[in-house]
Enzyme design. Structure first.
Site, mmCIF file in Angstrom:
data_model
loop_
_atom_site.group_PDB
_atom_site.id
_atom_site.type_symbol
_atom_site.label_atom_id
_atom_site.label_comp_id
_atom_site.label_asym_id
_atom_site.label_seq_id
_atom_site.Cartn_x
_atom_site.Cartn_y
_atom_site.Cartn_z
ATOM 1 C CE1 TYR A 102 46.389 -4.875 68.471
ATOM 2 C CE2 TYR A 102 48.773 -5.129 68.624
ATOM 3 C CZ TYR A 102 47.627 -4.372 68.817
ATOM 4 O OH TYR A 102 47.718 -3.128 69.367
ATOM 5 C CB CYS A 122 47.718 0.473 70.833
ATOM 6 S SG CYS A 122 49.208 0.526 71.848
ATOM 7 N NE ARG A 175 45.747 -0.293 75.343
ATOM 8 C CZ ARG A 175 46.925 0.180 75.740
ATOM 9 N NH1 ARG A 175 46.999 1.343 76.367
ATOM 10 N NH2 ARG A 175 48.038 -0.498 75.499
ATOM 11 C CD1 TRP A 180 55.317 -5.371 65.988
ATOM 12 C CD2 TRP A 180 54.907 -5.681 68.154
ATOM 13 N NE1 TRP A 180 53.980 -5.154 66.179
ATOM 14 C CE2 TRP A 180 53.695 -5.336 67.506
ATOM 15 C CE3 TRP A 180 54.889 -5.931 69.526
ATOM 16 C CZ2 TRP A 180 52.484 -5.239 68.190
ATOM 17 C CZ3 TRP A 180 53.682 -5.829 70.202
ATOM 18 C CH2 TRP A 180 52.498 -5.482 69.537
ATOM 19 C CG ASP A 197 53.762 7.106 69.081
ATOM 20 O OD1 ASP A 197 53.769 8.288 68.669
ATOM 21 O OD2 ASP A 197 54.811 6.457 69.260
ATOM 22 C CD GLU A 252 52.167 -3.811 63.019
ATOM 23 O OE1 GLU A 252 52.401 -3.674 64.226
ATOM 24 O OE2 GLU A 252 51.623 -2.924 62.328
#
Length: 418
Positions: free
Chosen positions: A147, A212, A270, A84, A273, A62
């Site tokens: 990203y 995130c 922000r 994803w 999980d 990733e």
């Protein structure tokens, strides 16, 4: 000493003890706290949690996907990385919901049976088509400007200008934030602007999921001569400046490319999980710090995560409690003691507890192991080349690491909410 797992499980316990119940976009429900921080010294080991087994290859894939500037899941799927998949499949269904509405409103008829069959494929069928059908993958594997797009090709509008009486139309240019970061670290390492941002407010509505972890900053400082000597000792660099015919120790260090600075990285997030995402985020930014440090020939120092909404989904609570663990009873420790072939000895002033400790008998069900180490398989010359040509990041084989001495407790299965 592994303090990282302790910080992490303390955060899980904090959320269980102090979290408030909140609704969320997935409909699952969470308990959450706000505003926490993780700090880790890279000298204490590579930040891969040991209280559960981590899929290291998935994390590496990733991160490389980000660094490639890629935004299509095909690269991930082809390399057996599926984190994803759910977001892409959800976007696929949203696409067909819009298509169906369009057919009803504009053509006064529903989708054809062939299109309905395509709309209703399962997630497994969807991923298989991403693997095997390039045209399908090109259209439906795209996640929008997530990203990789922001890191490597942030779009910038120069704005309208006037030259005398002539009106110049604005021009769109693309900014490679990672390349700029590497260049700025090399040319102005004390800058307070060594930052990369993924939160592009003009493109959030085009993304399957807003970032995130939305940005990071790096910080460098000079190493003292004593710290450089320690680095040489730890990395088996023998300074033989006299025998080598060099004038002094500084020349010898320079000839051996001994780093002169440390580099730290702090990321901002922000939405966290905490059971599933955060362990990956910690390891991923740890690896990014290692890559940047090798590229600019600096020593990785501190990794810091500033965390906003730290949450546990309600269907993850049992797995979280398993990972936090509990204290072992005396009888449980004694059973492990016996299973390992030990027996109590009449040693003056040694209690049972002390004998357990001397034998390395754990005190908790998921007591952390020592953190692993990361070994770079590429040469210093490769990283020197990488600092000049970031296209070398394109291929997975070019980011080659070995995580050594990784011990962990077993995997804990917890659901991912999309």
């Amino acid at each position: 000493m592994n303090t990282l797992d302790k910080q992490y499980t303390d955060l899980l316990q904090d959320i269980l003890d102090n979290g408030v119940t909140k609704s969320d976009r997935t409909g699952t429900g969470t308990i959450s706290v706000f505003g926490r921080q993780i700090r880790h010294k890279m000298s204490e080991g590579f930040p891969l949690l040991t209280t559960k087994k981590m899929a290291c290859k998935t994390m590496v894939t990733e991160l490389l996907w980000f660094l490639r500037g890629d935004t299509n899941i095909k690269f991930l799927v082809d390399n057996n990385c599926h984190i994803w998949d759910g977001d892409a499949y959800k976007a696929y269904h949203q696409h067909w919901m819009k298509e169906e509405k369009n057919w009803v409103e504009n053509f006064n008829k529903p989708l054809s049976p062939e299109l309905i069959e395509l709309r209703d494929i399962s997630k497994e069928e969807f991923i298989n088509k991403i693997k095997t059908d390039d045209e399908f993958a090109k259209k439906f594997g795209e996640l929008g400007p997530v990203y990789g797009k922001q890191w490597r090709s942030w779009e910038h509008n120069t704005g309208d200008t006037w030259t005398g009486m002539k009106h110049n139309q604005s021009i769109k240019t693309k900014i490679d934030q990672i390349a700029n970061l590497i260049n700025d670290i090399k040319t102005n390492p004390d800058s307070r602007r060594l930052m990369v941002n993924a939160w592009n407010v003009g493109e959030l509505d085009k993304q399957v999921l807003p970032p995130c972890h939305y940005g990071f900053q790096v910080y460098t400082r000079e190493l003292s001569l004593k710290e450089r000597r320690i680095w040489c000792k730890n990395n088996n660099v023998i300074l033989e400046h006299l025998e080598a015919g060099l004038e002094n120790e500084e020349d010898d260090m320079r000839a051996n490319r001994v780093p002169t600075r440390t580099i730290s990285l702090m990321w901002n997030q922000r939405s966290v999980d905490t059971p599933l995402g955060l362990p990956f985020n910690i390891a991923s930014y740890g690896l990014l710090l290692e890559i940047i440090a090798k590229t600019v020939n600096m020593v990785p120092d501190e990794l810091i995560g500033n965390l906003g909404d730290c949450h546990i989904y309600l269907n993850q609570i049992d797995g979280v409690k398993e990972q936090i663990g509990r204290d072992l009873s005396e009888s449980e420790r004694y059973r492990i003691f016996e299973d390992r072939g030990y027996e109590f000895r009449m040693i003056k002033d040694w209690s049972k507890e002390e004998q357990y400790d001397k034998a390395g008998i754990p005190k908790r069900t998921r007591e952390p192991y020592p953190l692993p180490t990361l070994k770079h398989m590429k040469t210093d010359e490769f990283y020197k080349s990488l600092s000049e040509d970031l296209t070398l990041l394109t291929h997975l084989d070019n980011i080659d690491f070995v995580v050594e001495n990784y011990q962990s407790h077993p995997t804990i299965k917890m659901p991912l909410s999309n």
